[in-house]
Design an enzyme around this catalytic site. Sequence first.
Site, PDB file in Angstrom:
ATOM      1  N   PRO A  88      38.868  21.762  64.837  1.00 34.76           N
ATOM      2  CA  PRO A  88      39.569  22.539  65.873  1.00 34.76           C
ATOM      3  C   PRO A  88      39.881  21.689  67.105  1.00 34.76           C
ATOM      4  O   PRO A  88      40.651  22.103  67.963  1.00 34.76           O
ATOM      5  CB  PRO A  88      38.582  23.664  66.207  1.00 34.76           C
ATOM      6  CG  PRO A  88      37.266  23.235  65.668  1.00 34.76           C
ATOM      7  CD  PRO A  88      37.528  22.290  64.559  1.00 34.76           C
ATOM      8  N   GLU A 116      28.180  22.776  61.682  1.00 38.96           N
ATOM      9  CA  GLU A 116      28.710  22.568  63.042  1.00 38.96           C
ATOM     10  C   GLU A 116      29.647  21.366  63.101  1.00 38.96           C
ATOM     11  O   GLU A 116      30.037  20.917  64.178  1.00 38.96           O
ATOM     12  CB  GLU A 116      27.552  22.415  64.046  1.00 38.96           C
ATOM     13  CG  GLU A 116      26.902  23.731  64.427  1.00 38.96           C
ATOM     14  CD  GLU A 116      27.917  24.815  64.794  1.00 38.96           C
ATOM     15  OE1 GLU A 116      28.807  24.533  65.613  1.00 38.96           O
ATOM     16  OE2 GLU A 116      27.820  25.923  64.244  1.00 38.96           O
ATOM     17  N   ARG A 154      55.723  21.463  50.017  1.00 43.05           N
ATOM     18  CA  ARG A 154      56.990  22.165  49.755  1.00 43.05           C
ATOM     19  C   ARG A 154      58.199  21.416  50.322  1.00 43.05           C
ATOM     20  O   ARG A 154      59.334  21.729  49.993  1.00 43.05           O
ATOM     21  CB  ARG A 154      56.940  23.609  50.248  1.00 43.05           C
ATOM     22  CG  ARG A 154      56.918  23.789  51.732  1.00 43.05           C
ATOM     23  CD  ARG A 154      56.644  25.240  52.090  1.00 43.05           C
ATOM     24  NE  ARG A 154      57.760  26.117  51.817  1.00 43.05           N
ATOM     25  CZ  ARG A 154      58.835  26.207  52.593  1.00 43.05           C
ATOM     26  NH1 ARG A 154      58.940  25.457  53.670  1.00 43.05           N
ATOM     27  NH2 ARG A 154      59.816  27.043  52.286  1.00 43.05           N
ATOM     28  N   ASP A 169      64.749  27.237  56.889  1.00 44.08           N
ATOM     29  CA  ASP A 169      63.456  27.813  57.273  1.00 44.08           C
ATOM     30  C   ASP A 169      63.308  27.944  58.781  1.00 44.08           C
ATOM     31  O   ASP A 169      63.962  27.224  59.541  1.00 44.08           O
ATOM     32  CB  ASP A 169      62.317  26.879  56.826  1.00 44.08           C
ATOM     33  CG  ASP A 169      61.892  27.111  55.406  1.00 44.08           C
ATOM     34  OD1 ASP A 169      62.244  28.151  54.847  1.00 44.08           O
ATOM     35  OD2 ASP A 169      61.212  26.233  54.855  1.00 44.08           O
TER      36      ASP A 169
HETATM   37  N1  SAM Z   1      31.311  22.868  66.176  1.00 46.68           N
HETATM   38  C1  SAM Z   1      32.676  22.533  65.958  1.00 46.68           C
HETATM   39  C2  SAM Z   1      33.471  22.585  67.248  1.00 46.68           C
HETATM   40  O1  SAM Z   1      33.174  23.437  68.072  1.00 46.68           O
HETATM   41  O2  SAM Z   1      34.392  21.778  67.438  1.00 46.68           O
HETATM   42  C3  SAM Z   1      33.307  23.492  64.956  1.00 46.68           C
HETATM   43  C4  SAM Z   1      32.760  23.353  63.583  1.00 46.68           C
HETATM   44  S1  SAM Z   1      33.454  24.517  62.467  1.00 46.68           S
HETATM   45  C5  SAM Z   1      32.269  25.778  62.524  1.00 46.68           C
HETATM   46  C6  SAM Z   1      33.197  23.785  60.888  1.00 46.68           C
HETATM   47  C7  SAM Z   1      34.376  23.024  60.334  1.00 46.68           C
HETATM   48  O3  SAM Z   1      35.465  23.909  60.132  1.00 46.68           O
HETATM   49  C8  SAM Z   1      34.922  21.906  61.202  1.00 46.68           C
HETATM   50  O4  SAM Z   1      34.193  20.721  61.062  1.00 46.68           O
HETATM   51  C9  SAM Z   1      36.335  21.765  60.666  1.00 46.68           C
HETATM   52  O5  SAM Z   1      36.389  20.932  59.543  1.00 46.68           O
HETATM   53  C10 SAM Z   1      36.686  23.199  60.243  1.00 46.68           C
HETATM   54  N2  SAM Z   1      37.534  23.909  61.202  1.00 46.68           N
HETATM   55  C11 SAM Z   1      37.192  24.990  61.939  1.00 46.68           C
HETATM   56  N3  SAM Z   1      38.209  25.427  62.678  1.00 46.68           N
HETATM   57  C12 SAM Z   1      39.254  24.624  62.407  1.00 46.68           C
HETATM   58  C13 SAM Z   1      40.589  24.566  62.879  1.00 46.68           C
HETATM   59  N4  SAM Z   1      41.061  25.419  63.782  1.00 46.68           N
HETATM   60  N5  SAM Z   1      41.412  23.611  62.373  1.00 46.68           N
HETATM   61  C14 SAM Z   1      40.949  22.721  61.466  1.00 46.68           C
HETATM   62  N6  SAM Z   1      39.677  22.720  60.988  1.00 46.68           N
HETATM   63  C15 SAM Z   1      38.845  23.650  61.464  1.00 46.68           C
END
Ligand code: SAM
Length: 249
Positions: A88, A116, A154, A169
């Site tokens: 994220p 996490e 795609r 698109d």
């Molecule tokens: N503790 C982390 C933080 O606050 O940045 C978030 C960890 S999340 C619970 C677990 C995993 O989900 C991340 O390591 C990532 O690979 C994935 N993930 C969660 N949200 C995401 C998003 N919006 N975009 C891409 N990957 C995401």
Amino acid sequence: MDFTVLTLFPELINSFFEHGMIQRGIDKKLITGNCVNVRDFSTDRHHKVDDKPYGGGSGMLMKPEPLKAAIEMAKEKSPCSKVVLMTPQGARFNQNKAFEMASRNKGLIFICGRYEGIDERVYTTMIDEEISIGDYVMTGGELASMVIIDSVARLIPGLLGCSESFKSDSFIDDRLEYAQYTRPEEFEGLKVPDVLLSGNHEKIRLWRKRSSLQRTFLKRPDLLEKGKLSDEEKQIVTRWCQELEDLVQ
Ligand code: SAM
């Protein structure tokens, strides 16, 4: 183009590779879909892939050693591929990014975090790019990697039945796609606009342009702020404003 996904939940990814246009692309050898179970690279006798964070705090983190070994194996199989971490905290994915990835055609190795997230030392030594699919936090990176693979694949020539289909698109030239209709001509009292049945290609083109512009204006005005209107679009807007004025008089 090679798509490789490193995950602790291979069933999710394998099922994705086995359906729809993605499966068709794999069958036609336009793309490859590879899934790597990070747990297979754990040398721990319990196949442990996570551990507590140093300094305390809630939750667990993915350990660096199995991830490093999995990334190295994936790179060996697809040396030109970029290593992309799903997080994220990464740059926000969008249609332009999908085009960029598809046109580079180099292959992508996705790291899907769980718990996490992953140990910081993997971030700093093995990742080419960090990508987020939006400002929210999910439990894992699998859905994010599938979102990206689906939208990039795609765009690969030949993957969609009709090579032109993504050219109208939404988000192309910062506009949303125009309204579309299929059979029947009348559904619950609502008719397909006459122009679409007219066979007049120029009129249909103009109607679609107007529909696309109206939808963008009503649903995503922020897209219109990005660039200027073309002369043709200015004419359409002027006519539309005139029609609205006529309505209120
Ligand atoms: N503790 C982390 C933080 O606050 O940045 C978030 C960890 S999340 C619970 C677990 C995993 O989900 C991340 O390591 C990532 O690979 C994935 N993930 C969660 N949200 C995401 C998003 N919006 N975009 C891409 N990957 C995401």
